[in-house]
Motif scaffolding. Structure first.
Motif, PDB file in Angstrom:
ATOM      1  N   LYS A   1      22.800  -2.872  -7.714  1.00 19.18           N
ATOM      2  CA  LYS A   1      23.434  -1.964  -8.416  1.00 19.18           C
ATOM      3  C   LYS A   1      23.318  -1.154  -6.272  1.00 19.18           C
ATOM      4  CE  LYS A   1      23.815   3.058  -9.612  1.00 19.18           C
ATOM      5  NZ  LYS A   1      23.124   4.202 -10.641  1.00 19.18           N
ATOM      6  N   ILE A   2      22.798  -1.417  -5.623  1.00 23.67           N
ATOM      7  CA  ILE A   2      22.540  -1.290  -4.453  1.00 23.67           C
ATOM      8  C   ILE A   2      23.723  -2.240  -3.344  1.00 23.67           C
ATOM      9  CG2 ILE A   2      21.279  -0.984  -2.200  1.00 23.67           C
ATOM     10  CD1 ILE A   2      18.943  -0.179  -3.623  1.00 23.67           C
TER      11      ILE A   2
ATOM     12  N   GLU B   1      14.490  -4.214 -14.506  1.00 22.50           N
ATOM     13  CA  GLU B   1      15.237  -3.062 -13.810  1.00 22.50           C
ATOM     14  C   GLU B   1      15.427  -3.410 -12.317  1.00 22.50           C
ATOM     15  OE1 GLU B   1      13.494   1.839 -13.802  1.00 22.50           O
ATOM     16  OE2 GLU B   1      12.348  -0.100 -14.877  1.00 22.50           O
ATOM     17  N   GLU B   2      14.060  -3.537 -11.935  1.00 18.86           N
ATOM     18  CA  GLU B   2      13.571  -3.838 -10.632  1.00 18.86           C
ATOM     19  C   GLU B   2      14.990  -4.311  -9.471  1.00 18.86           C
ATOM     20  OE1 GLU B   2      12.484  -3.003  -7.041  1.00 18.86           O
ATOM     21  OE2 GLU B   2      11.676  -2.237  -8.127  1.00 18.86           O
TER      22      GLU B   2
ATOM     23  N   SER C   1      18.387  -4.467 -11.099  1.00 10.45           N
ATOM     24  CA  SER C   1      19.789  -4.421 -11.705  1.00 10.45           C
ATOM     25  C   SER C   1      20.113  -2.603 -10.788  1.00 10.45           C
ATOM     26  CB  SER C   1      19.079  -4.077 -12.945  1.00 10.45           C
ATOM     27  OG  SER C   1      18.398  -2.508 -13.550  1.00 10.45           O
ATOM     28  N   LYS C   2      19.073  -2.295 -10.090  1.00 11.63           N
ATOM     29  CA  LYS C   2      18.799  -1.805  -9.522  1.00 11.63           C
ATOM     30  C   LYS C   2      19.059  -1.620  -8.061  1.00 11.63           C
ATOM     31  CE  LYS C   2      14.524   0.387  -7.582  1.00 11.63           C
ATOM     32  NZ  LYS C   2      13.390   0.900  -7.463  1.00 11.63           N
ATOM     33  N   TYR C   3      18.618  -2.847  -7.664  1.00 10.97           N
ATOM     34  CA  TYR C   3      19.104  -3.415  -5.978  1.00 10.97           C
ATOM     35  C   TYR C   3      19.979  -4.285  -6.740  1.00 10.97           C
ATOM     36  CZ  TYR C   3      18.877  -5.880  -1.650  1.00 10.97           C
ATOM     37  OH  TYR C   3      19.471  -6.601  -0.298  1.00 10.97           O
TER      38      TYR C   3
END
Length: 1038
Positions: free
Chosen positions: A579-580, A572-573, A575-577
């Motif tokens: 996406k940014i 998740e960490e 995929s979060k970055y």
């Protein structure tokens, strides 16, 4: 320790130097391999009174017993005998017999458990051997630390194991360990037996491996030393000549269990690694064929820098100035400085238009300035990354100078608020001499920034050069040893070790305010750039790199196995970055115009308008009232401190100054004094730096007075001019040009409201600082939209002193001026002279009068913008009786004269003038002397060009038109292929629309700047004067 040393001296134990020679001669070189360390535990002294507060008491008693067994109670005598004879822990102590009248004989009959006499020689030798062993690990343990993530190279380029280290990284395998111990002990280096491994030894005060325990078995001592010095951290510090600092470092690395991280810290570290790694992967996916000088192989750099900044912020720092090479720069901008990702991504767009004037620069050279909240400390932090050229390490002194300036302006005299971080590559750190020059500024009073944290990204390779061919020293960081900077080598594939080392480095800087080096031993996953093929030259290394698991993946697996995070949280960490990055990429497509000013590393708030333009395009008069001139002159000719004895010769100099002031006249030194003093009154800080500038190379300045009777008592009269004036800093520099000029350039970057000057001892000395001139001063505004008002004072003049110390190489500066010699500008433009200054890349002047020198210094600050100023300063004119200026030339309403026209008889009857000579600088006085001797004052006019660049087309056109019948000639004392001729001639021709030729009177072309023979010098001078005044000299060329 005193008792032990005394005893050792009396008993003369075997010295290490005696045994090392024997051992090293009979010992084969042990190969360095990298295996898993096996840890052993061993019982510690089990006596209950050997812990807590009693241990100090026992320690003192033990030392006393070593000197004299009879000096302690009989029961202690028996205990110490039993312990040193090898009695197991817990059994050495015997309860004393009950004392009563007549029982003394029973005490006398008490027998030790082991019937031996104390062998004090052996006891002392064994303890000294253990101390030597501990010291050996502290000094040389880093040589056997596991530093290379690839496991194929030795960070110190040496595969052997130091002679006095019992075990290296794989030597705790029991069989190998025993063999090495036997070699080093039985009749060898330490004189210990294998049976001594379980013997308990008292620990010296110079180690912290015991933690709360003061004694440990030898086996445990070795194991703890291995854990402290031979794992993924190698510590170099024992060359430091300060006991407190050495003890501080020992405590940080030797204390058992000190390197602990909370789960939250581990999760933060993982998140930072995710950002560092995925940023590079994103760029690789989107722009696979673009150079970006990525960080792959040292992704840990980002969390390392953030840790240093976090810890420094926690310790009170609120401004960090950084310098770095191109590798990893975009990642640092994105994830440390926090530059908007879309601003970075749009740099890859080939259709992006440049809006700002100038050349601009590639994306991995640009700087940045940003103020934000530090999320860890919740404090404001300002981060500045200084723009730099490809010339590796050139930005080092620039960063130092900017840091010093920021500290100065905020009153940070101890470096507690502002600090610098410098990043280096391994090959450049070892190979570039500017690193050494910068280190030698680190502790000088007028240059210290109170400690810099140096981080070396040690790829273990240059561009294609193997480190064994790139340096002679064991490590690339050995240059730092010259200033007693501790060096922490760390395996970059161990993120927690890196974080710990960076915390210690930040704490060191905060505690001792001295430099420190972190050596991140890593690798470079790609070639020098993403398009380069490294397998051509490093096939074995890159075969291993291809197999190497990325550090993010390795660390994530560790944390998942520890239960700190689970796999879904980790993913998740990521995929979060990702996406940014994708969202920023989408926004970057809307960026159509590149604004370099968004990448400024040193903004000057309030100096320009909001859109970055000057607030006006005029310059006020640079003159002063007579009262101010007189006041400054009086202070300059006095000693404003009571009971201060100056040298007799200096008294005469000050008296002469006083007489000049009474006569309303100034010489060169007094003109400089008045320019400086008046700016100080207006709140402008002045900093003059260079070799011997306090007195002046030619003994003309004397800005620092020295008491002849009291050592180190000095007085700077310039700081006693006005109440509330700005401070004046004048400082002799180290014998460095490259480093010091870079430093002063950085200082001038910080604020436009300061006059920063660097004076070369002789003008030609600037050539060792050519990199700063060529890469920063000349094109700085064009590349980085960064204005700078630094002033270079370059003593220049042909005076028979030989090839050196004659020429400041004006031709080089003039060649780099950005004006077009073939285009005549619009001379009717309003404020033509100021617009010329605004458009140029720097200003080049050669003043012939002290008054004009005074004006050009003041104009440098009164202009509404900043440009570098190059001044060719005189030598003989400093005391020339004709080189004087009246106060009348410096009063209100007066200005700097770009051209000083002829004002003698020739100007009264211009139609009779046969020749118009143009010149600059000192040669004017030679020409006027010769003209007078030849009685040609009405036939030859001499016009001085004081400002060479920007070229004064308008004023020179007036001069030419004034003398319609005169032929034109340029006269210079320099050789024809040097000096100003090649610059002036085409511009003069353009000025007159090529209506006349411009002849040359001067020395012939030559390779050297000047002759070393005095007679030849005078002959050449007379020849050029003959040419200048022979009205038929050029007819044969017509």
């Amino acid at each position: 320790m005193f008792h032990l040393r005394t005893c050792a001296a009396k008993l003369r134990p075997l010295t290490a130097s005696q045994t090392v020679k024997t051992f090293s001669q009979n010992r084969p070189a042990a190969a360095r391999t990298f295996g898993q360390i096996r840890c052993y535990t061993a019982p510690v002294a089990a006596e209950p009174f050997l812990s807590g507060t009693s241990s100090n008491y026992v320690e003192e008693m033990y030392y006393a017993w070593l000197e004299n067994p009879k000096s302690v109670h009989k029961s202690w005598d028996i205990f110490f005998r039993n312990t040193n004879a090898g009695a197991p822990p817990g059994t050495a102590y015997q309860s004393p017999l009950p004392l009563s009248l007549g029982s003394l004989s029973a005490v006398a009959r008490a027998q030790p458990l082991v019937e031996v006499q104390p062998n004090v020689d052996k006891l002392v030798e064994d303890h000294l051997a253990v101390q030597s062993l501990i010291r050996a690990y502290q000094i040389r343990g880093h040589h056997v630390a596991q530093l290379d993530p690839l496991g194929i190279l030795d960070a110190d380029l040496d595969s052997s194991v130091p002679a006095d280290i019992i075990s290296s990284t794989d030597k705790l395998d029991l069989a190998v360990f025993k063999e090495r111990l036997r070699m080093l002990t039985v009749g060898g280096f330490y004189g210990l037996d294998e049976s001594d491994l379980d013997k308990v030894f008292h620990l010296p005060t110079t180690t912290f491996i015991g933690g709360q325990e003061s004694a440990l078995p030898l086996r445990e001592i070795i194991r703890r030393l291995e854990m402290a010095y031979c794992q993924h951290i190698g510590v170099e510090f024992m060359f430091i000549n300060d006991l407190e600092q050495c003890q501080w470092i020992r405590q940080k690395f030797e204390t058992p269990g000190i390197m602990q991280f909370t789960n939250e810290e581990k999760r933060t570290l993982l998140a930072r690694l995710v950002r560092s790694t995925r940023f590079e992967e994103f760029l690789q996916r989107k722009w696979s064929s673009e150079k970006r000088f990525g960080l792959e192989g040292c992704e840990v750099l980002i969390p390392a820098l953030k840790t240093i900044i976090d810890k420094s912020s926690e310790n009170g720092v609120d401004y960090v100035i950084m310098g770095m090479p191109h590798r990893g720069r975009l990642n640092v901008l994105a994830n440390v400085i926090r530059k908007e990702l879309e601003q970075i991504f749009c740099q890859f767009d080939s259709k992006l238009e440049a809006a700002d004037e100038g050349s601009g620069d590639v994306k991995y050279h640009l700087g940045m300035y940003h103020r934000r909240i530090n999320r860890v400390t919740d404090r404001n932090i300002t981060l500045s990354l200084v723009a730099n050229p490809s010339h590796l390490e050139a930005a080092d002194p620039v960063v130092m100078g900017k840091t010093k300036a920021e500290q100065f302006y905020c009153g940070d005299t101890e470096g507690k608020k502002v600090m610098s971080i410098l990043l280096h590559g391994d090959a450049a750190f070892a190979g570039q001499g500017i690193v050494y020059e910068t280190f030698h500024l680190s502790d000088l009073p007028s240059y210290t920034t109170h400690g810099t944290v140096h981080v070396v990204v040690n790829n273990q390779i240059g561009f294609t050069t193997d480190p064994r061919m790139a340096r002679s020293s064991p490590y690339p960081t050995d240059v730092a040893r010259v200033v007693n900077a501790p060096i922490f080598h760390v395996n970059a594939d161990d993120p927690e070790a890196v974080m710990y080392v960076c915390k210690v480095a930040a704490e060191w800087r905060s505690t001792f305010h001295k430099d420190v080096v972190v050596d991140l031993v890593c690798y470079r996953r790609n070639g020098h750039n993403e398009m380069d093929e490294p397998m051509f030259t490093q096939p074995l290394m890159y075969k291993q790199i291809r197999k190497q698991k990325p550090v993010l993946q390795k660390y994530a697996e560790v944390l998942v196995s520890q239960g700190v995070v689970n796999q879904p949280e980790y993913e998740e960490e990521i995929s979060k970055y990702d996406k940014i990055c994708e969202e920023a990429f989408t926004r970057s497509k809307d960026e159509k115009i590149l604004h370099i000013k968004h990448w400024l590393d040193s903004p000057w708030p309030g100096f320009f308008t909001l859109d970055g333009q000057p607030r006006s395009m005029t310059c006020p008069s640079t003159g002063l009232t007579e009262d101010i001139l007189t006041h400054i002159g009086n202070v300059a000719s006095s000693v404003p401190v009571e009971n201060f004895t100056i040298h007799g010769g200096l008294s005469r100099i000050l008296k002469t100054r006083g007489e000049l002031v009474k006569n309303r006249t100034v010489d060169w030194a007094l003109a400089e004094y008045m320019a400086f003093g008046s700016l100080l009154k207006e709140g402008i800080h002045i900093r003059l730096s260079g070799q011997d500038v306090e007195r002046g190379t030619f003994s003309h300045r004397h800005h620092v007075l020295h008491d002849q009777n009291v050592d180190k008592r000095t007085c700077i009269p310039m700081n006693h001019l006005w109440p509330g004036q700005a401070p004046y800093t004048v400082c002799n520099s180290s014998l460095s040009e490259y480093g010091v000029l870079g430093f002063e350039l950085g200082f001038a970057m910080a604020s436009p409201n300061a006059l920063v000057l660097w004076e070369a001892q002789f003008g030609d000395f600037h050539n060792t600082a050519q990199c700063i001139i060529d890469q920063f001063i000349c094109p700085g505004q064009a590349k980085w939209v960064r204005q700078n008002g630094i002033v270079l004072l370059l003593p220049h003049g042909m005076e028979g002193m030989g090839p050196e110390h004659s020429s400041a190489r004006p031709e080089r500066f003039l060649q780099m001026c950005n004006d077009d010699p073939d285009v005549l500008p619009d001379l009717k433009e309003a404020n033509f002279d100021i617009n010329q200054l605004y458009d140029c890349n720097w200003v080049v002047v050669n003043c012939s009068t002290p008054g004009n020198f005074f004006h050009v210094l003041r104009r440098q600050i009164l202009l509404p913008f900043r440009k570098p100023l190059i001044i060719f300063t005189p030598k003989s004119l400093l005391r020339h009786p004709e080189a004087r200026s009246s106060f009348d030339e410096m009063l209100p309403g007066t200005h700097f004269q770009r051209v000083i026209p002829e004002d003698g008889p020739a100007a009264q009857n211009p139609e009779n003038v046969k020749r118009l000579l143009f010149c600059t600088g000192k040669v004017y006085y030679d020409l006027t002397r010769e003209r007078k001797a030849r009685d040609m004052a009405e036939q030859v006019a001499v016009t001085r060009i004081e400002q060479l660049s920007p070229f004064p087309f308008d004023l020179l056109l007036q001069e030419v038109q004034k003398y319609p019948s005169a032929e034109l000639a340029w006269c210079q004392e320099e050789h024809k292929n040097q000096g100003y001729y090649d610059y002036v001639k085409p511009r003069l021709r353009t000025t007159i629309n090529r209506a006349k030729p411009v002849w040359y009177a001067g020395r012939d072309p030559a390779a050297a700047p000047a002759t070393g023979n005095k007679k030849t010098h005078l002959t050449e001078l007379q020849r050029l004067l003959d040419t200048a005044f022979d009205l038929d000299a050029f007819k044969k060329f017509s």
